[in-house]
Enzyme design. Sequence first.
Site, short mmCIF file in Angstrom:
data_model
loop_
_atom_site.label_atom_id
_atom_site.label_comp_id
_atom_site.label_asym_id
_atom_site.label_seq_id
_atom_site.Cartn_x
_atom_site.Cartn_y
_atom_site.Cartn_z
N ASP A 102 25.68 54.49 49.59
CA ASP A 102 25.91 54.03 48.33
C ASP A 102 25.31 52.69 48.01
OD1 ASP A 102 26.64 55.88 46.12
OD2 ASP A 102 28.84 55.60 46.70
N GLN A 154 33.38 59.07 45.25
CA GLN A 154 32.91 59.08 43.77
C GLN A 154 33.48 58.19 42.94
OE1 GLN A 154 29.99 60.76 43.13
NE2 GLN A 154 30.27 60.36 40.90
N LYS A 160 25.24 66.77 44.64
CA LYS A 160 25.08 66.07 45.88
C LYS A 160 25.33 66.84 46.99
CE LYS A 160 26.33 61.64 44.14
NZ LYS A 160 27.67 60.75 43.68
N1 GUN Z 1 29.69 57.31 39.83
C1 GUN Z 1 28.61 57.28 39.27
N2 GUN Z 1 27.45 56.97 39.87
C2 GUN Z 1 28.06 57.03 41.29
C3 GUN Z 1 27.26 56.53 42.34
O1 GUN Z 1 26.25 56.38 42.21
N3 GUN Z 1 28.18 56.51 43.36
C4 GUN Z 1 29.28 56.83 43.47
N4 GUN Z 1 29.84 56.59 44.62
N5 GUN Z 1 29.89 56.91 42.38
C5 GUN Z 1 29.33 57.13 41.22
#
Ligand code: GUN
Length: 284
Positions: free
Chosen positions: A120, A97, A53
């Site tokens: 998100d 996350q 990211k």
């Molecule tokens: N963990 C796995 N996929 C995601 C996601 O799309 N966003 C977040 N914040 N955590 C994750």
Amino acid sequence: MAAKIINGTEIAAKKRIEIAEEVKKVKNSGVTPGLAVILVGDNHASRTYVRNKQKACQELGMHSVLIELPQEISETELLFKIEELNGDQNIHGILVQLPIPKHIDEKRVIESISPLKDVDGFHPINIGRMMTGQDAFLPCTPYGIMVLLEEMGISIAGKHVVVVGRSNIVGKPAGQLFLNEHATVTYCHSKTKDLKKHTAQADILVSAVGIANFITADHIKEGAVVIDVGMNRNDAGKLCGDVVFEEVSAKAGYITPVPKGVGPMTITMLMYNTLKSAKNTLQS
Ligand code: GUN
């Protein structure tokens, strides 16, 4: 006939060029889109996702901040950090996350993120807005699926979409986005009886189960569009989806591979949402 491969890497690259162009324009107006990613603890997979990211932010000219917090951090301290970021003008997107340690209430954490920075799309306000067809931050993986289909010229209105899996992150919102686009949607999950009876009726099948080799050729209709959201490891430790690619691709009309299918779109839509949030501050 062999299915057409939906190349997520190629489509993501195209979208990222468009996003980078928009980032330049927003920067010329004096705002650099900024994403804060909070990583709690030391989950190996999470660390890789977070690194990707940050890399994407750099490639697209966005500002990114990584906040690493220890596994033992208290919920109060985490909420305090989020509150700080909610008020930080240089930050337009906040992402915690997942998963986070068990002693912290995930719902409370998600709800503490300002809905205006919830890139998100997990906050109940954004989910409610999505459900009622209002402008919202859309969850990145389901949103990425919609963009893949749009880019492939695959129409959705009137199609029967079967979603296997009902997570808050993928399955549930994916079904809702298809409904918003006038599909007829069936949700299947671990308690569904006679799964094949449902999946074999799908014009578009979305599998978000997280089990390798879960979807076989006899689950699908000839010519169906098969979207594989699975991210699993096979016995040899190789990354694979939920779908048995070789046999299903011989029967499907379109299919997303794993890797290089849905995966690259998730981060791309996160970048898109962060850009959108930055643009929103210009308008207000
Ligand atoms: N963990 C796995 N996929 C995601 C996601 O799309 N966003 C977040 N914040 N955590 C994750």
